[in-house]
Each structure stands twice: as C-alpha cells, then as structure tokens.
Design a protein around this motif. Sequence first.
Motif, PDB file in Angstrom:
ATOM      1  N   UNK A 125       0.834  -1.207   0.000  1.00 46.19           N
ATOM      2  CA  UNK A 125       0.000   0.000   0.000  1.00 46.19           C
ATOM      3  C   UNK A 125       0.866   1.253   0.000  1.00 46.19           C
ATOM      4  N   UNK A 126       0.485   2.244  -0.853  1.00 46.86           N
ATOM      5  CA  UNK A 126       1.220   3.505  -0.918  1.00 46.86           C
ATOM      6  C   UNK A 126       0.833   4.417   0.239  1.00 46.86           C
ATOM      7  N   UNK A 164      -6.177   4.975   5.818  1.00 42.93           N
ATOM      8  CA  UNK A 164      -7.273   5.218   4.887  1.00 42.93           C
ATOM      9  C   UNK A 164      -8.426   5.786   5.693  1.00 42.93           C
ATOM     10  N   UNK A 165      -9.039   6.873   5.163  1.00 37.48           N
ATOM     11  CA  UNK A 165     -10.221   7.470   5.776  1.00 37.48           C
ATOM     12  C   UNK A 165     -11.425   6.635   5.350  1.00 37.48           C
ATOM     13  N   UNK A 166     -12.143   6.073   6.304  1.00 40.25           N
ATOM     14  CA  UNK A 166     -13.256   5.175   6.014  1.00 40.25           C
ATOM     15  C   UNK A 166     -14.388   5.872   5.272  1.00 40.25           C
ATOM     16  N   UNK A 204      -8.545   3.700  -3.848  1.00 44.39           N
ATOM     17  CA  UNK A 204      -8.291   2.781  -4.962  1.00 44.39           C
ATOM     18  C   UNK A 204      -7.555   1.552  -4.438  1.00 44.39           C
ATOM     19  N   UNK A 205      -8.010   0.391  -4.867  1.00 44.91           N
ATOM     20  CA  UNK A 205      -7.334  -0.867  -4.550  1.00 44.91           C
ATOM     21  C   UNK A 205      -6.804  -1.429  -5.864  1.00 44.91           C
ATOM     22  N   UNK A 206      -5.531  -1.750  -5.877  1.00 46.22           N
ATOM     23  CA  UNK A 206      -4.920  -2.332  -7.061  1.00 46.22           C
ATOM     24  C   UNK A 206      -4.479  -3.753  -6.731  1.00 46.22           C
TER      25      UNK A 206
END
Length: 181
Positions: A148-149, A153-155, A160-162
């Motif tokens: 993960x970059x 993560x704000x819920x 984006x999920x790669x």
Amino acid sequence: VAGAIEVTPATTPDLTVAIDSAASAATIGQTFGMQWTVANAGQDEVPAGTSWSDRVIASRNAVLGDADDIALGTYSSSGPLAAGASRTVTQQVPSPAQEATYTLFVVTDPANQIFEYQGEANNASAAAGPLEVAYTPMPDLAVSVPAAAVSEIDATAPFVVTYTVRNDGNATAAGTWLEEV
C-alpha cells in the motif's frame, strides 16, 4: 502286432503378441490409444468359432503377474487365425485411476482358451516406454496485492485498490469468476 510305433506331438497354434504402439501419457478419467499385433507362430490354425481375449495390464513396478497389476481392459478375438498369420488390434484403453508411472503389458489368451501345448510362455509383451498418468490439468487463480502507498485510509473517503489476478495452474482459466474486495 510287432514293430515300432513313432509318436509325434500334435501340431498346435502358438499365439504371440507384440505391442506396436502405446501412448506415453494419459489423463485420469480419459482413454489412451494402443495398438498390438497377435500372431499365430504355431503350426496349426486357430479354428473359426474359437475365441480368446487380449488383456491390457498396467504395472507400477514393471513386473507382470504380481500384486500391483491393474487390468485396464479385456478385448475379445476369435478365429480363424491361420498358422503364420497375424491380426492387428487398435483400442482406446481406460487410463489407470491413480497418478503414477506405469509399464503397459498386453497378454493374449490370458485364460488359456487356446491350447498351445508348449507355447504358453510367449503370450505377453511390454510396451517400449512408460505411461505417465496424471490428473486433468487445472487452472489455479491467485491474487497478488502490491504494498500500500498509503498507511492510513479514511473510512468515509473513496480509495483505490490495485491487485493482479494470475493463473499459477497448468491449464487456461476459462469462463467467468467473481472477484470480491
């Protein structure tokens, strides 16, 4: 009555077998091709209406007649088969049900239905090479996710999920499948 009586053995058929070709690989649950030739090396014909069978056997240890033999099929034949004549048999044979390397044998007249006098010892033949039996090739889909970059993560915000789906199996993945995150 005086005099010498000469006794000579009766002439008989003498069935022999040679494997002409056999598959080198087979898939469990499928059939594979084999061809063999049965010859009458005796001095007498196998008469019309006389029947015998040919049996295909697989062996894991290349020894015919011991406990690991698996009869794959029995195929009927019948006379006439003249002295010196032969007949070629082509069959689709069911593969063994276990993954392994096998030696294939064909035994002609395994039940000794044809009287061959002293010719019973030459009724078997082994294939020139082994038969490799394996399961049907299958796809094996696997997912890889890069690092993960972002560490947080704000819920409430979109993100984006790669990921990558690859096929690690030995067959093409066909049809559709569902990917869930």
